[in-house]
Design a protein around this motif. Structure first.
Motif, PDB file in Angstrom:
ATOM      1  N   PRO A  98     124.808  39.765  12.438  1.00 42.92           N
ATOM      2  CA  PRO A  98     125.904  39.129  11.281  1.00 42.92           C
ATOM      3  C   PRO A  98     125.094  39.166   9.779  1.00 42.92           C
ATOM      4  N   THR A 132     134.723  36.437   9.704  1.00 44.26           N
ATOM      5  CA  THR A 132     135.184  35.344  10.572  1.00 44.26           C
ATOM      6  C   THR A 132     135.445  34.222   9.347  1.00 44.26           C
ATOM      7  N   VAL A 147     127.565  30.683  12.025  1.00 45.79           N
ATOM      8  CA  VAL A 147     127.063  32.145  12.396  1.00 45.79           C
ATOM      9  C   VAL A 147     126.041  32.088  13.642  1.00 45.79           C
ATOM     10  N   GLN A 148     126.117  33.283  14.380  1.00 48.23           N
ATOM     11  CA  GLN A 148     125.375  33.385  15.775  1.00 48.23           C
ATOM     12  C   GLN A 148     124.174  34.291  15.341  1.00 48.23           C
ATOM     13  N   THR A 167     126.419  45.768   9.143  1.00 51.32           N
ATOM     14  CA  THR A 167     126.554  44.832  10.472  1.00 51.32           C
ATOM     15  C   THR A 167     126.783  45.861  11.559  1.00 51.32           C
ATOM     16  N   ASP A 193     130.646  38.989  11.180  1.00 57.32           N
ATOM     17  CA  ASP A 193     129.851  38.702  12.593  1.00 57.32           C
ATOM     18  C   ASP A 193     129.179  40.184  12.740  1.00 57.32           C
ATOM     19  N   HIS A 194     128.624  40.466  13.859  1.00 56.04           N
ATOM     20  CA  HIS A 194     127.699  41.476  14.571  1.00 56.04           C
ATOM     21  C   HIS A 194     128.558  42.759  14.878  1.00 56.04           C
TER      22      HIS A 194
END
Length: 499
Positions: A425, A445, A460-461, A419, A439-440
Motif C-alpha cells: 500500500p 481506498t 492502511v494494512q 503498488t 491499497d496493495h
C-alpha cells in the motif's frame, strides 16, 4: 501522428475524468505502428516516430509551463519553447526506435517482437539517461485493465513492452493469419500465461495483511505563489500544520513535502520542540512524518522527511535521492536558465538509494518525495532483504507547482503502478492533491478532494512478501530488461537470408 500522439497522452489520464484508458494507449500506439510500416524509408519512419513522441510528450507534461511561467517568472514564449524543446529532445529516442524497426523491414511475429524491444529501449533510455524523466511512460495507462497483472512480474517498462507488442500485432493481422497454426499456438500460450499470472496475483493478494493502522494525511492547500512568503504561505503553513499535528488524530500523521517550508533555524523559537514533543513522549499513541528542508549553507541543503517516534529522542530522517532538474539541482551549463526563474531552494544534496524505513506500530514505513516514485528501480532497492523490506510506502508531494492540471491524476497513477509492482500500500500526503490511500492492489481506498484543505483519516494494512519484480530489480536494477531488449533487436534486425 500529432493526433495519435495526443491520444497517447490522453490515455494516461483522460481529460476531465483523469482515468487511465488502457485500450486507447494500445490503439493510439497501433496508429504509429501503421504509419511506420507504411513509411517509404527508414528516415520517414524516424520522422513519424518523432512527431508522434513529441506530440505525446507535450500533451503529457505541458503543465511544466505553469511551473516555469506562472511560478518561476519565465516569459511565456520561453516557457513554451522550453516544454517543446524537452519533448522534442526526448522524442528523439522514439525516432531512433522507429528508424531501427523500419530498417529491419520485417513482418509477422518478428516485427511484433522487434517493435516491442525498440519501443522499450526508448522508454528505458528516457527513464534513465541524464538523470531520467520517465513521466508519462506508456505502461502507466495499464494500472487498470487486463495488463495490470504484469507489473508484479515486469514492472512498468515490461508492461509497456507487452502493450507495444499488442499494438504492433494489431497491424500484423494479415501476415500472422498466413501462418494460422503459429498464430493459434502463440495465442494459446499468451492466454495461458495471462491466466496463470492473473491467478498467481489473485492468490498472492488474497493473503491476509497485517492489522490495520490508523493514518492521518494532511493537505494544507497552501497556494504556491504564497508558499515562501513569510507573512503569507509560511505563516499559514506553520499555523495550520502545527495545529493539526498537535491534535494527533491517528497512529501515524503524515504531512506533505515542505509542509514546513523553511529551515529549522529559520523557525520561531521552540516551534519544532512544541509540535514534536507530544510524539516523542514514551507511550504516545502517535508518530509523525513531516516534509521539510534541512541543512545549512556550509553543510548543504536537503529536501527531507523527518520522523518522530514515541520514546525516540533521535528523529528519523529521509533525504531525497532523485532530485528534480532545474528545481532541486542545476544541470551543467544551465545556470543561465535557472537565473531567469524565481524559484527558491534550487540546489540540494542527494540522499542515498535504499535508505532505511521508519519502524513504528509493527510496520516499516518507507518515505519517498514527490517524483521519486517514478523510479521503481530505485524504490526496489529496499526489497533485497524481505525481512527488512518496507511494509508501507509513503509519498509526500507538492504538485501545486503545476496548478489545477492533469499532473495530479497522472502522478496518482504513477503511485498506483508502484503498488502493483511491489504489492505494497502507499500513502500519499500532498499539498493540493491527490491525497489518498492506495491499497496493495492499486485501488484508491480513501481520498480527499484536490485543491481543498483537510485531513484524511483512514486505515492502511501493511504487507509482507516480495514480488518477482521486486526480487530481480532489487538485485539487478533494470539491466535484465535492457539486455533482453537489446538481444531481441540484434536478432530481429539481422539481415534475412535470401532463398
Amino acid at each position: 501522428m500529432l493526433l495519435a500522439g495526443g491520444l497517447q497522452a490522453a490515455a494516461l489520464a483522460w481529460p476531465g475524468s483523469g482515468q487511465p484508458l488502457w485500450w486507447l494507449q494500445i490503439l493510439s500506439l497501433s496508429l504509429l505502428c501503421l504509419a511506420v510500416q507504411r513509411a517509404p524509408s527508414a528516415r520517414q519512419a524516424a520522422w513519424r516516430g518523432w512527431l508522434f513522441a513529441t506530440a505525446w510528450l507535450c500533451g503529457t507534461f505541458w503543465w511544466l509551463f505553469i511551473s516555469m511561467h506562472t511560478y518561476g517568472g519565465l516569459p511565456a514564449p520561453l516557457a513554451v519553447l522550453a516544454v517543446l524543446a524537452l519533448a522534442a529532445f526526448l522524442g528523439s529516442y522514439y525516432a531512433v526506435a522507429a528508424w531501427v524497426w523500419r530498417r529491419a523491414d520485417c513482418a509477422g511475429w518478428r516485427a511484433v517482437l522487434l517493435f516491442a524491444a525498440c519501443w522499450t529501449i526508448a522508454e528505458l533510455a528516457r527513464g534513465t539517461l541524464w538523470t531520467g524523466f520517465p513521466w508519462g511512460a506508456g505502461g502507466y495507462a495499464h494500472v487498470e485493465g487486463p495488463l495490470s497483472v504484469w507489473p508484479r512480474w515486469l514492472g512498468v517498462y515490461g508492461t509497456g513492452a507487452v502493450a507495444a507488442a499488442l499494438a504492433m500485432a494489431l497491424t500484423q493481422v494479415a501476415p500472422l493469419w498466413q501462418r494460422t497454426r503459429v498464430l493459434l499456438g502463440v495465442g494459446a500460450v499468451a492466454l495461458g500465461l495471462w491466466a496463470a499470472a492473473a491467478w498467481v496475483q489473485q492468490q498472492a493478494q488474497a493473503v491476509p495483511g497485517r492489522a490495520p493502522v490508523s493514518v492521518a494525511l494532511l493537505q494544507g492547500n497552501i497556494p504556491q505563489d504564497e508558499k515562501f512568503i513569510p507573512s503569507g504561505g509560511i505563516a499559514r503553513a506553520l499555523e495550520w500544520y502545527g495545529l493539526q499535528l498537535l491534535q494527533k488524530p491517528a497512529a501515524l500523521v503524515v504531512a506533505p513535502e515542505t509542509a514546513i517550508p523553511v529551515l529549522p533555524q529559520q523557525l520561531p523559537a521552540d516551534y519544532l520542540a512544541a509540535i514534536s514533543a507530544p510524539y516523542r513522549e514514551p507511550g504516545s499513541p502517535s508518530a509523525a512524518l513531516i516534509g521539510m528542508p534541512l541543512g545549512s549553507e556550509t553543510q548543504g541543503y536537503s529536501n527531507a522527511v523527518v520522523g518522530w517516534v514515541p520514546g525516540e529522542m533521535t528523529e528519523y530522517r529521509y533525504d531525497k535521492h532523485h532530485l528534480v532538474p532545474f528545481g532541486e539541482f542545476v544541470p551543467p551549463l544551465f545556470q543561465w536558465f535557472v537565473r531567469m526563474m524565481d524559484i527558491p531552494l534550487g540546489s540540494f544534496a542527494r540522499g542515498s538509494v535504499g535508505q532505511a524505513p521508519m519502524a513504528w506500530h509493527g510496520e516499516r514505513w518507507a518515505p519517498n518525495i514527490c517524483y521519486e516514485d517514478l523510479f521503481g528501480e530505485e524504490l526496489g532497492a529496499h526489497f533485497s532483504q524481505a525481512a527488512i523490506a518496507p511494509t508501507v510506502l509513503v509519498n509526500v508531494s507538492n504538485i501545486a507547482w503545476f496548478g489545477d492540471s492533469i499532473a495530479v491524476e497522472q502522478h496518482l497513477h504513477i503511485s498506483r503502478m508502484r503498488t502493483l509492482e511491489f504489492e505494497r500500500p502507499m500513502l500519499r500526503a500532498t499539498n493540493t492533491g491527490a491525497t489518498v490511500v492506495i491499497d496493495h492492489r492499486g485501488a484508491v481506498t480513501a481520498s480527499l478532494p484536490s485543491h481543498t484543505q483537510g485531513v484524511l483519516v483512514a486505515e492502511v494494512q501493511g504487507r509482507d512478501g516480495v514480488t518477482p519484480f521486486a526480487f530481480w530489480v532489487s538485485r539487478l536494477g533494470l539491466w535484465p530488461l535492457w539486455l533482453c531488449c537489446v538481444a531481441v533487436v540484434v536478432w530481429g534486425a539481422r539481415p534475412r537470408r535470401k532463398n
